[in-house]
Design a protein around this motif. Sequence first.
Motif, PDB file in Angstrom:
ATOM      1  N   ASP A  36     -85.140 -80.011 -19.977  1.00 28.60           N
ATOM      2  CA  ASP A  36     -86.197 -80.430 -19.058  1.00 28.60           C
ATOM      3  C   ASP A  36     -86.936 -79.240 -18.448  1.00 28.60           C
ATOM      4  O   ASP A  36     -88.170 -79.220 -18.407  1.00 28.60           O
ATOM      5  CB  ASP A  36     -85.635 -81.346 -17.970  1.00 28.60           C
ATOM      6  CG  ASP A  36     -85.165 -82.683 -18.522  1.00 28.60           C
ATOM      7  OD1 ASP A  36     -85.260 -82.908 -19.752  1.00 28.60           O
ATOM      8  OD2 ASP A  36     -84.698 -83.512 -17.730  1.00 28.60           O
ATOM      9  N   TYR A  39     -89.056 -77.625 -21.190  1.00 24.30           N
ATOM     10  CA  TYR A  39     -90.255 -78.384 -21.540  1.00 24.30           C
ATOM     11  C   TYR A  39     -91.288 -78.301 -20.426  1.00 24.30           C
ATOM     12  O   TYR A  39     -92.488 -78.221 -20.687  1.00 24.30           O
ATOM     13  CB  TYR A  39     -89.915 -79.844 -21.877  1.00 24.30           C
ATOM     14  CG  TYR A  39     -90.966 -80.446 -22.760  1.00 24.30           C
ATOM     15  CD1 TYR A  39     -91.035 -80.110 -24.104  1.00 24.30           C
ATOM     16  CD2 TYR A  39     -91.932 -81.290 -22.250  1.00 24.30           C
ATOM     17  CE1 TYR A  39     -92.039 -80.617 -24.922  1.00 24.30           C
ATOM     18  CE2 TYR A  39     -92.934 -81.798 -23.054  1.00 24.30           C
ATOM     19  CZ  TYR A  39     -92.979 -81.457 -24.385  1.00 24.30           C
ATOM     20  OH  TYR A  39     -93.985 -81.943 -25.179  1.00 24.30           O
ATOM     21  N   GLU A  40     -90.835 -78.273 -19.192  1.00 28.11           N
ATOM     22  CA  GLU A  40     -91.755 -78.120 -18.072  1.00 28.11           C
ATOM     23  C   GLU A  40     -92.490 -76.785 -18.177  1.00 28.11           C
ATOM     24  O   GLU A  40     -93.695 -76.705 -17.967  1.00 28.11           O
ATOM     25  CB  GLU A  40     -90.992 -78.221 -16.749  1.00 28.11           C
ATOM     26  CG  GLU A  40     -91.902 -78.373 -15.565  1.00 28.11           C
ATOM     27  CD  GLU A  40     -91.185 -78.880 -14.327  1.00 28.11           C
ATOM     28  OE1 GLU A  40     -91.663 -78.549 -13.232  1.00 28.11           O
ATOM     29  OE2 GLU A  40     -90.181 -79.597 -14.437  1.00 28.11           O
ATOM     30  N   TYR A  54     -90.537 -83.325 -27.575  1.00 22.77           N
ATOM     31  CA  TYR A  54     -89.564 -83.235 -26.484  1.00 22.77           C
ATOM     32  C   TYR A  54     -88.207 -83.764 -26.939  1.00 22.77           C
ATOM     33  O   TYR A  54     -87.194 -83.085 -26.823  1.00 22.77           O
ATOM     34  CB  TYR A  54     -90.063 -84.009 -25.259  1.00 22.77           C
ATOM     35  CG  TYR A  54     -89.015 -84.186 -24.194  1.00 22.77           C
ATOM     36  CD1 TYR A  54     -88.597 -83.114 -23.410  1.00 22.77           C
ATOM     37  CD2 TYR A  54     -88.423 -85.428 -23.975  1.00 22.77           C
ATOM     38  CE1 TYR A  54     -87.623 -83.277 -22.438  1.00 22.77           C
ATOM     39  CE2 TYR A  54     -87.457 -85.598 -23.002  1.00 22.77           C
ATOM     40  CZ  TYR A  54     -87.056 -84.522 -22.241  1.00 22.77           C
ATOM     41  OH  TYR A  54     -86.085 -84.691 -21.280  1.00 22.77           O
ATOM     42  N   ARG A  80     -87.584 -89.398 -18.625  1.00 24.80           N
ATOM     43  CA  ARG A  80     -87.488 -87.969 -18.262  1.00 24.80           C
ATOM     44  C   ARG A  80     -88.766 -87.234 -18.652  1.00 24.80           C
ATOM     45  O   ARG A  80     -89.294 -86.429 -17.884  1.00 24.80           O
ATOM     46  CB  ARG A  80     -86.280 -87.331 -18.949  1.00 24.80           C
ATOM     47  CG  ARG A  80     -84.964 -87.705 -18.315  1.00 24.80           C
ATOM     48  CD  ARG A  80     -83.755 -87.268 -19.097  1.00 24.80           C
ATOM     49  NE  ARG A  80     -83.737 -85.875 -19.524  1.00 24.80           N
ATOM     50  CZ  ARG A  80     -82.832 -85.374 -20.351  1.00 24.80           C
ATOM     51  NH1 ARG A  80     -81.845 -86.148 -20.826  1.00 24.80           N
ATOM     52  NH2 ARG A  80     -82.863 -84.113 -20.698  1.00 24.80           N
ATOM     53  N   PHE A  81     -89.267 -87.490 -19.864  1.00 20.33           N
ATOM     54  CA  PHE A  81     -90.496 -86.872 -20.363  1.00 20.33           C
ATOM     55  C   PHE A  81     -91.669 -87.197 -19.446  1.00 20.33           C
ATOM     56  O   PHE A  81     -92.426 -86.310 -19.046  1.00 20.33           O
ATOM     57  CB  PHE A  81     -90.751 -87.374 -21.790  1.00 20.33           C
ATOM     58  CG  PHE A  81     -92.073 -86.976 -22.373  1.00 20.33           C
ATOM     59  CD1 PHE A  81     -92.267 -85.698 -22.878  1.00 20.33           C
ATOM     60  CD2 PHE A  81     -93.122 -87.881 -22.433  1.00 20.33           C
ATOM     61  CE1 PHE A  81     -93.490 -85.333 -23.428  1.00 20.33           C
ATOM     62  CE2 PHE A  81     -94.341 -87.532 -22.989  1.00 20.33           C
ATOM     63  CZ  PHE A  81     -94.523 -86.246 -23.487  1.00 20.33           C
ATOM     64  N   ILE A  84     -91.449 -85.260 -16.223  1.00 18.74           N
ATOM     65  CA  ILE A  84     -91.836 -83.853 -16.408  1.00 18.74           C
ATOM     66  C   ILE A  84     -93.353 -83.736 -16.417  1.00 18.74           C
ATOM     67  O   ILE A  84     -93.927 -82.887 -15.726  1.00 18.74           O
ATOM     68  CB  ILE A  84     -91.227 -83.274 -17.705  1.00 18.74           C
ATOM     69  CG1 ILE A  84     -89.708 -83.194 -17.600  1.00 18.74           C
ATOM     70  CG2 ILE A  84     -91.827 -81.902 -18.019  1.00 18.74           C
ATOM     71  CD1 ILE A  84     -89.003 -82.957 -18.926  1.00 18.74           C
TER      72      ILE A  84
END
Length: 112
Positions: A36, A39-40, A54, A80-81, A84
């Motif tokens: 996470d 990816y952020e 992701y 979650r995606f 973010i």
Amino acid sequence: MAVPVSSIRNLGPATDAVYAGAGITSAEQLRDLGPDAAYERLLQSGARPHFIAYYAMVMGLQGRPWNDCQGGEKTALRARFDAIKARVAASGQTPESAIEAILNQIGTGARR
């Protein structure tokens, strides 16, 4: 010598440059950050959000094939995606958001 990001399952050679643009230059660094936070960082560096990219990365960090993500697990990863993406959008910490702010300031940007 650092092990490249592309050594992680599901991540090909092109990902090395994308992750490097976000300051992530090794597989170890990606693992240490976690999916996470990594990816952020990608989104903050200007990478476009892509759900499959992701969850392929998440699955790869677990040593699993990208297409192993299904059902409730996939639904949870989508949440979650989306979280973010929302955090990054709210922070205004993307190269695109800075450009949009300038365009809006001079009156040529998208109207909100």
